[in-house]
Design a protein around this motif. Structure first.
Motif, PDB file in Angstrom:
ATOM      1  N   THR A  32       4.273  -1.594 -10.092  1.00 31.30           N
ATOM      2  CA  THR A  32       3.954  -0.257 -10.904  1.00 31.30           C
ATOM      3  C   THR A  32       4.257  -0.309 -12.139  1.00 31.30           C
ATOM      4  O   THR A  32       5.148  -0.903 -12.744  1.00 31.30           O
ATOM      5  CB  THR A  32       4.800   0.947  -9.938  1.00 31.30           C
ATOM      6  N   ARG A  33       3.185  -0.003 -13.125  1.00 31.87           N
ATOM      7  CA  ARG A  33       3.478   0.395 -14.438  1.00 31.87           C
ATOM      8  C   ARG A  33       2.927   1.491 -14.743  1.00 31.87           C
ATOM      9  O   ARG A  33       1.758   1.916 -14.644  1.00 31.87           O
ATOM     10  CB  ARG A  33       2.648  -0.918 -15.187  1.00 31.87           C
ATOM     11  N   LEU A  34       3.970   2.317 -15.684  1.00 27.32           N
ATOM     12  CA  LEU A  34       3.315   3.425 -16.061  1.00 27.32           C
ATOM     13  C   LEU A  34       3.218   3.585 -17.733  1.00 27.32           C
ATOM     14  O   LEU A  34       3.709   3.308 -18.267  1.00 27.32           O
ATOM     15  CB  LEU A  34       4.505   4.696 -15.918  1.00 27.32           C
ATOM     16  N   LEU A  35       1.649   3.532 -18.027  1.00 26.21           N
ATOM     17  CA  LEU A  35       1.319   3.553 -19.217  1.00 26.21           C
ATOM     18  C   LEU A  35       1.215   4.557 -20.063  1.00 26.21           C
ATOM     19  O   LEU A  35       1.483   4.955 -21.264  1.00 26.21           O
ATOM     20  CB  LEU A  35       0.123   2.622 -19.327  1.00 26.21           C
ATOM     21  N   GLU A  36       0.560   5.935 -19.529  1.00 29.89           N
ATOM     22  CA  GLU A  36       0.254   7.055 -19.939  1.00 29.89           C
ATOM     23  C   GLU A  36       0.066   8.079 -19.162  1.00 29.89           C
ATOM     24  O   GLU A  36      -0.508   8.026 -17.981  1.00 29.89           O
ATOM     25  CB  GLU A  36      -0.769   6.805 -20.992  1.00 29.89           C
ATOM     26  N   PRO A  37       0.921   9.214 -19.293  1.00 33.04           N
ATOM     27  CA  PRO A  37       1.984   9.522 -20.034  1.00 33.04           C
ATOM     28  C   PRO A  37       3.233   8.923 -19.553  1.00 33.04           C
ATOM     29  O   PRO A  37       3.532   9.058 -18.288  1.00 33.04           O
ATOM     30  CB  PRO A  37       2.158  10.967 -20.266  1.00 33.04           C
ATOM     31  N   LYS A  38       3.947   8.471 -20.366  1.00 33.58           N
ATOM     32  CA  LYS A  38       5.395   7.832 -19.910  1.00 33.58           C
ATOM     33  C   LYS A  38       6.351   8.869 -20.156  1.00 33.58           C
ATOM     34  O   LYS A  38       7.486   8.683 -19.264  1.00 33.58           O
ATOM     35  CB  LYS A  38       5.767   6.681 -21.160  1.00 33.58           C
ATOM     36  N   TYR A  39       6.192   9.884 -20.469  1.00 32.18           N
ATOM     37  CA  TYR A  39       7.052  11.202 -20.447  1.00 32.18           C
ATOM     38  C   TYR A  39       6.769  12.237 -20.250  1.00 32.18           C
ATOM     39  O   TYR A  39       5.711  12.540 -20.269  1.00 32.18           O
ATOM     40  CB  TYR A  39       7.750  11.077 -22.044  1.00 32.18           C
ATOM     41  N   GLY A  40       7.646  13.184 -19.807  1.00 30.32           N
ATOM     42  CA  GLY A  40       7.272  14.604 -19.597  1.00 30.32           C
ATOM     43  C   GLY A  40       7.913  15.651 -20.412  1.00 30.32           C
ATOM     44  O   GLY A  40       8.835  15.074 -21.166  1.00 30.32           O
ATOM     45  N   PRO A  41       7.796  16.719 -20.472  1.00 28.47           N
ATOM     46  CA  PRO A  41       6.968  17.461 -19.463  1.00 28.47           C
ATOM     47  C   PRO A  41       5.470  17.455 -19.849  1.00 28.47           C
ATOM     48  O   PRO A  41       5.216  17.159 -21.171  1.00 28.47           O
ATOM     49  CB  PRO A  41       7.333  18.941 -19.357  1.00 28.47           C
ATOM     50  N   LEU A  42       4.484  17.859 -19.189  1.00 27.91           N
ATOM     51  CA  LEU A  42       3.022  17.891 -19.546  1.00 27.91           C
ATOM     52  C   LEU A  42       2.929  19.503 -19.787  1.00 27.91           C
ATOM     53  O   LEU A  42       3.830  20.335 -19.453  1.00 27.91           O
ATOM     54  CB  LEU A  42       2.230  17.376 -18.371  1.00 27.91           C
ATOM     55  N   TYR A  43       1.948  19.815 -20.512  1.00 30.58           N
ATOM     56  CA  TYR A  43       1.721  21.169 -20.989  1.00 30.58           C
ATOM     57  C   TYR A  43       0.362  21.944 -20.508  1.00 30.58           C
ATOM     58  O   TYR A  43      -0.791  21.355 -20.096  1.00 30.58           O
ATOM     59  CB  TYR A  43       1.547  21.211 -22.421  1.00 30.58           C
ATOM     60  N   TYR A  44       0.738  23.041 -20.146  1.00 34.27           N
ATOM     61  CA  TYR A  44      -0.376  23.836 -19.626  1.00 34.27           C
ATOM     62  C   TYR A  44      -1.559  24.123 -20.676  1.00 34.27           C
ATOM     63  O   TYR A  44      -1.108  24.125 -21.696  1.00 34.27           O
ATOM     64  CB  TYR A  44       0.236  25.404 -19.249  1.00 34.27           C
TER      65      TYR A  44
END
Length: 373
Positions: free
Chosen positions: A284-296
């Motif tokens: 498993t590789r997480l490229l985008e988004p690597k971080y949170g939070p995400l926005y409404y």
């Protein structure tokens, strides 16, 4: 022989606490059924010799129950005893005292320190006579003091001995720990704690909650990459635990056991957080988004690799929507419209797989919290 000593000798913690330790002879330890490390090692040595097995009693410094990683190991005085046995042409190390687990409150039988690799024992035991390290070249005391406290289980799980591991280090908001690939059938878990909270909980026999979103692990066939975020300018403890690998929901029934910890002093606060994740497949590789939070109220692109997965499902407030992989490597790339908070009925967005098509049961493998800008 190892099992007999572990099962039949009880650690004399009262003598240790009083500072008045009786003579640890074979006769005393066997007749009373109790002893400290010298007694354990003495009984084991005599039993081995009676069985025709060459055995050495080793004295030295051990990172035992009173070990405190926050304190400098200025004087590594002799405080422990363990054994080496010769089987065939090779010498093997073991610690029957620590396998009895009497001072770790679990009082549970263990083989953690049975026939341990010298490279593994070197992270917690430093013999007075460095010949009994069985390392070539022998490790110097100054190098031992820099090592984190790792148990042999750590080295049972990894394919190679990791390099450049240190007990304490200074970081600037984020850190990446690169470890060797894991042996089949095992998995690690990493948790981050504020050190003062963690040590206080240990002293008082309480549990404490790790920092959410502080650790993300990506495992490949070649290595394990551990990414860590440090929220504030504080000292943190990263704990390392292991268990036999279990996929999906089966993993909920299997508990982890600790096998090491590292200390970090963070100098730069970091407000970012990793998404929560569980039972990610190897590769498993997480490229985008690597971080949170995400926005409404935003458009969010997702790009990741989830091996052996043909379809993932994302619920952005309108039910689970399917997204197909782009290739056989399990690569996914798509954009999701996140509704305004006033229109949303969700507080997070998860990437899920379908566990049961009949019941429409989904299993979330990666989950991002939502926030207002």
């Amino acid at each position: 022989l190892h099992d007999w000593v572990v099962y039949n000798i009880r650690y004399d913690d009262a003598a240790l606490k009083s500072g008045r330790i009786p003579q640890q002879s074979l006769a005393y330890v066997v007749s009373t059924g109790k002893g400290v490390c010298q007694g354990y090692a003495t009984v084991f040595k005599v039993m081995c010799e009676l069985a025709g097995i060459p055995c050495q009693l080793i004295q030295g410094y051990g990172r035992g129950v009173n070990y405190d990683p926050l304190k400098k190991e200025e004087q590594m005085t002799v405080n422990h005893a363990w054994n080496a046995v010769k089987i065939g042409e090779g010498w093997y190390l073991m610690d029957v005292t620590w396998d009895s687990n009497y001072l770790w409150q679990s009082r549970r039988y263990s083989q953690v320190w049975f026939l341990s690799k010298p490279e593994a024992m070197a992270f917690s035991h430093f013999p007075q006579n460095i010949t009994w390290q069985f390392l070539n070249p022998p490790m110097k005391a100054v190098d031992f003091k820099k090592l984190p406290d790792l148990s042999p289980q750590f080295f049972m799980i990894t394919k190679d001995v990791p390099e450049n591991l240190v007990k304490r280090q200074v970081v600037e908001g984020e850190y990446e720990l690169l470890l060797p690939a894991l042996n089949p059938g095992y998995e690690f878990s990493f948790s981050l704690f504020e050190t003062d909270v963690y040590t206080d909980a240990l002293k008082n026999g309480k549990s404490c909650t790790s920092l959410a979103g502080a650790v993300f692990v990506e495992e490949t066939a070649d290595h394990t990459l551990v990414r860590v975020i440090f929220p504030e300018k504080k000292i943190y403890t990263l704990t390392i635990s292991w268990r036999e690998r279990a996929e999906g929901e089966e993993g909920l029934s299997k508990s982890y056991e600790g096998c090491g910890e590292m200390l970090f002093r963070n100098t730069v606060p970091n407000a970012r957080r990793f998404p929560s994740h569980f039972a990610l497949p190897v590769g498993t590789r997480l490229l985008e988004p690597k971080y949170g939070p995400l926005y409404y109220g935003t458009e969010q692109e997702f790009h990741f690799f989830l091996p052996d997965t043909a379809t993932v499902y994302v619920d952005a407030g309108r039910g689970f929507q399917p997204y197909k992989s782009l290739n056989a490597e399990g690569e996914f790339r798509f954009t999701v419209t996140i509704p305004e908070k006033k229109d949303a009925r969700i507080e997070s967005i998860g990437i899920s797989t379908l566990v049961d098509a009949k019941t429409r049961h989904y299993w979330t493998v990666i989950n991002y919290q939502l926030a207002e800008k």
